[in-house]
Scaffold this active site. Structure first.
Site, mmCIF file in Angstrom:
data_model
loop_
_atom_site.group_PDB
_atom_site.id
_atom_site.type_symbol
_atom_site.label_atom_id
_atom_site.label_comp_id
_atom_site.label_asym_id
_atom_site.label_seq_id
_atom_site.Cartn_x
_atom_site.Cartn_y
_atom_site.Cartn_z
ATOM 1 N N CYS A 102 -16.305 1.503 0.138
ATOM 2 C CA CYS A 102 -15.151 0.674 0.513
ATOM 3 C C CYS A 102 -14.800 0.805 1.987
ATOM 4 O O CYS A 102 -14.137 -0.063 2.542
ATOM 5 C CB CYS A 102 -13.956 1.000 -0.372
ATOM 6 S SG CYS A 102 -13.299 2.663 -0.156
ATOM 7 N N ARG A 111 -13.629 -8.816 1.274
ATOM 8 C CA ARG A 111 -12.192 -8.586 1.059
ATOM 9 C C ARG A 111 -11.407 -9.858 1.411
ATOM 10 O O ARG A 111 -10.467 -10.243 0.720
ATOM 11 C CB ARG A 111 -11.698 -7.425 1.939
ATOM 12 C CG ARG A 111 -12.234 -6.050 1.569
ATOM 13 C CD ARG A 111 -11.675 -5.550 0.251
ATOM 14 N NE ARG A 111 -10.228 -5.482 0.219
ATOM 15 C CZ ARG A 111 -9.488 -4.471 0.669
ATOM 16 N NH1 ARG A 111 -10.080 -3.410 1.157
ATOM 17 N NH2 ARG A 111 -8.165 -4.491 0.598
ATOM 18 N N ARG A 155 0.888 -1.171 0.000
ATOM 19 C CA ARG A 155 0.000 0.000 0.000
ATOM 20 C C ARG A 155 0.925 1.218 0.000
ATOM 21 O O ARG A 155 1.669 1.430 0.970
ATOM 22 C CB ARG A 155 -0.924 0.011 1.217
ATOM 23 C CG ARG A 155 -1.669 1.333 1.358
ATOM 24 C CD ARG A 155 -2.794 1.281 2.372
ATOM 25 N NE ARG A 155 -3.932 0.553 1.839
ATOM 26 C CZ ARG A 155 -5.163 0.573 2.381
ATOM 27 N NH1 ARG A 155 -5.390 1.296 3.464
ATOM 28 N NH2 ARG A 155 -6.149 -0.109 1.846
ATOM 29 N N GLN A 170 -10.052 -3.963 -3.683
ATOM 30 C CA GLN A 170 -11.391 -3.539 -3.280
ATOM 31 C C GLN A 170 -12.405 -3.872 -4.379
ATOM 32 O O GLN A 170 -13.548 -4.243 -4.099
ATOM 33 C CB GLN A 170 -11.399 -2.030 -2.989
ATOM 34 C CG GLN A 170 -12.703 -1.536 -2.439
ATOM 35 C CD GLN A 170 -13.008 -2.059 -1.044
ATOM 36 O OE1 GLN A 170 -12.168 -1.989 -0.157
ATOM 37 N NE2 GLN A 170 -14.195 -2.581 -0.835
ATOM 38 N N HIS A 186 -7.253 0.884 -6.549
ATOM 39 C CA HIS A 186 -7.471 0.010 -5.382
ATOM 40 C C HIS A 186 -8.108 -1.299 -5.880
ATOM 41 O O HIS A 186 -9.262 -1.603 -5.593
ATOM 42 C CB HIS A 186 -8.378 0.724 -4.374
ATOM 43 C CG HIS A 186 -8.398 0.097 -3.009
ATOM 44 N ND1 HIS A 186 -7.604 -0.981 -2.651
ATOM 45 C CD2 HIS A 186 -9.117 0.406 -1.889
ATOM 46 C CE1 HIS A 186 -7.840 -1.309 -1.402
ATOM 47 N NE2 HIS A 186 -8.742 -0.494 -0.914
ATOM 48 N N ASP A 239 -17.381 7.147 -1.957
ATOM 49 C CA ASP A 239 -16.142 6.991 -1.182
ATOM 50 C C ASP A 239 -15.920 8.296 -0.418
ATOM 51 O O ASP A 239 -16.601 9.312 -0.691
ATOM 52 C CB ASP A 239 -14.969 6.710 -2.142
ATOM 53 C CG ASP A 239 -13.675 6.303 -1.436
ATOM 54 O OD1 ASP A 239 -13.698 6.067 -0.208
ATOM 55 O OD2 ASP A 239 -12.636 6.233 -2.119
HETATM 56 N N1 NVA Z 1 -10.077 6.623 -1.556
HETATM 57 C C1 NVA Z 1 -9.727 6.190 -0.217
HETATM 58 C C2 NVA Z 1 -9.933 4.721 -0.088
HETATM 59 C C3 NVA Z 1 -9.619 4.168 1.284
HETATM 60 C C4 NVA Z 1 -9.743 2.673 1.373
HETATM 61 C C5 NVA Z 1 -8.291 6.566 0.087
HETATM 62 O O1 NVA Z 1 -7.434 6.412 -0.792
HETATM 63 O O2 NVA Z 1 -8.021 7.020 1.194
HETATM 64 N N1 CP Z 2 -11.293 -0.305 2.172
HETATM 65 C C1 CP Z 2 -10.040 -0.384 2.649
HETATM 66 O O1 CP Z 2 -9.069 -0.626 1.912
HETATM 67 O O2 CP Z 2 -9.925 -0.206 3.984
HETATM 68 P P1 CP Z 2 -8.594 -0.011 4.819
HETATM 69 O O3 CP Z 2 -8.017 1.324 4.451
HETATM 70 O O4 CP Z 2 -9.030 -0.090 6.247
HETATM 71 O O5 CP Z 2 -7.613 -1.120 4.469
#
Ligand code: NVA
Ligand code: CP
Length: 300
Positions: free
Chosen positions: A259, A287, A104, A134, A131, A219
């Protein structure tokens, strides 16, 4: 055969994506019926998180354990990454020690750099651009609740962020229409939207995008790393809140996805996310199973 990565939905063909979803549904049924599975016995997944996570960390770690394997969390703060070890050196070392890596990262380019020298599968657990894990869980949820997404209308209401880009990729891959309602200043990647134009419809209002939609998705307004823009984004995105009146525009058995984490009262009202059309807990739970199917696809 050369190693397969999952940095983007488009790293799979449509048939492969569907096969992973089918496997995920099957793995979930087996798990829920109490059957154990040890397809990844003695295998190790390394996880590197440059940003916070609840679901991704827990689901990958639990998923590896449920398949008889093991996961290691390498926080950049207590690994040599924080002291300047090049990401490509880290990648080469991982290839000597573990069977797959989940990353990540702040920047999608870091994932590409890591994967460019990796001899083991690299999985994108979220970047600023995409992502894809997801999307596996989201599509699994749609298939479980509404059947095949081919020909469906999925409404994306909110910023053109990493999740939106991932839905754009998947629309073409699985042949559904993505109806996007977002402010002009927060449109998704134009090149990506252009490449997938046959499956993407930009709508002037959230209500138009939701018209007859089978699925409504939103989101957070400001993603991780965009905290400094949160106030400006909130101003732009206020007309894009998913509330009961908006959801009423969708098909009457439409489902709501997010998500998570969510901000009730901002991108979605409590009435919607905690209401009868919301599938967010099933989505989050998927997930776990979708990623087990992905790990088996990449490793076996
Ligand atoms: N768009 C959000 C998704 C979190 C799972 C982010 O990147 O923070
Ligand atoms: N939806 C998702 O990826 O959640 P986290 O940021 O908690 O991993």
């Amino acid at each position: 055969m050369s190693v397969r990565h999952f940095l983007s939905e488009s790293d799979l063909t449509g048939d492969e994506f569907r096969a992973v979803i089918e496997a995920a549904i099957d793995i979930k049924k087996q798990w829920k019926s109490g059957k154990t599975r040890d397809t990844l016995r003695n295998r190790t997944l390394a996880m590197i998180f440059e940003k916070a996570s609840t679901r991704t960390r827990t689901s990958f770690e639990a998923g590896m354990v449920q398949l008889g394997g093991h996961a290691i969390n390498l926080s950049p703060n207590d690994s040599q990454l924080s002291r300047g070890e090049p990401i490509t050196d880290t990648s080469r070392v991982m290839s000597e020690m573990v069977d797959a890596v989940m990353l990540r990262t702040n920047s999608h380019a870091t994932q590409q750099e890591f994967a460019s020298v990796s001899r083991i599968p690299v999985i994108n657990g979220l970047s600023d651009r995409l992502h894809p894990c997801q999307l596996l869980a989201d599509i699994q949820t749609c298939v479980e609740l509404r059947g095949d997404v081919k020909g469906a209308r999925i409404a994306w209401i909110g910023p053109g962020n990493n999740m939106c880009n991932s839905f754009i990729n998947t629309a073409q891959l699985l042949d559904f229409t993505l109806a996007i309602a977002c402010p002009d200043a927060l449109r998704p990647d134009e090149n990506l939207a252009g490449q997938h134009a046959s499956h993407v419809e930009f709508c002037d209002t959230a209500a138009t995008a939701c018209q007859n939609a089978d699925v409504v998705v939103t989101d957070v307004w400001a993603s991780m790393g965009e905290e400094q823009d949160a106030a400006q984004y909130a101003e732009l995105l206020r007309p894009y809140q998913v509330n009961q009146a908006l959801l009423k525009q969708a098909s009457k058995d439409a489902i709501f996805l997010h998500c998570l984490p969510a901000h009730r009262g901002e991108e979605v009202t409590a009435e919607v996310i905690d209401g009868p059309q919301s599938a967010v807990w099933q989505e989050a739970g998927n997930r776990l199973h979708a990623q087990k199917a992905l790990l088996e696809f990449l490793l076996l």
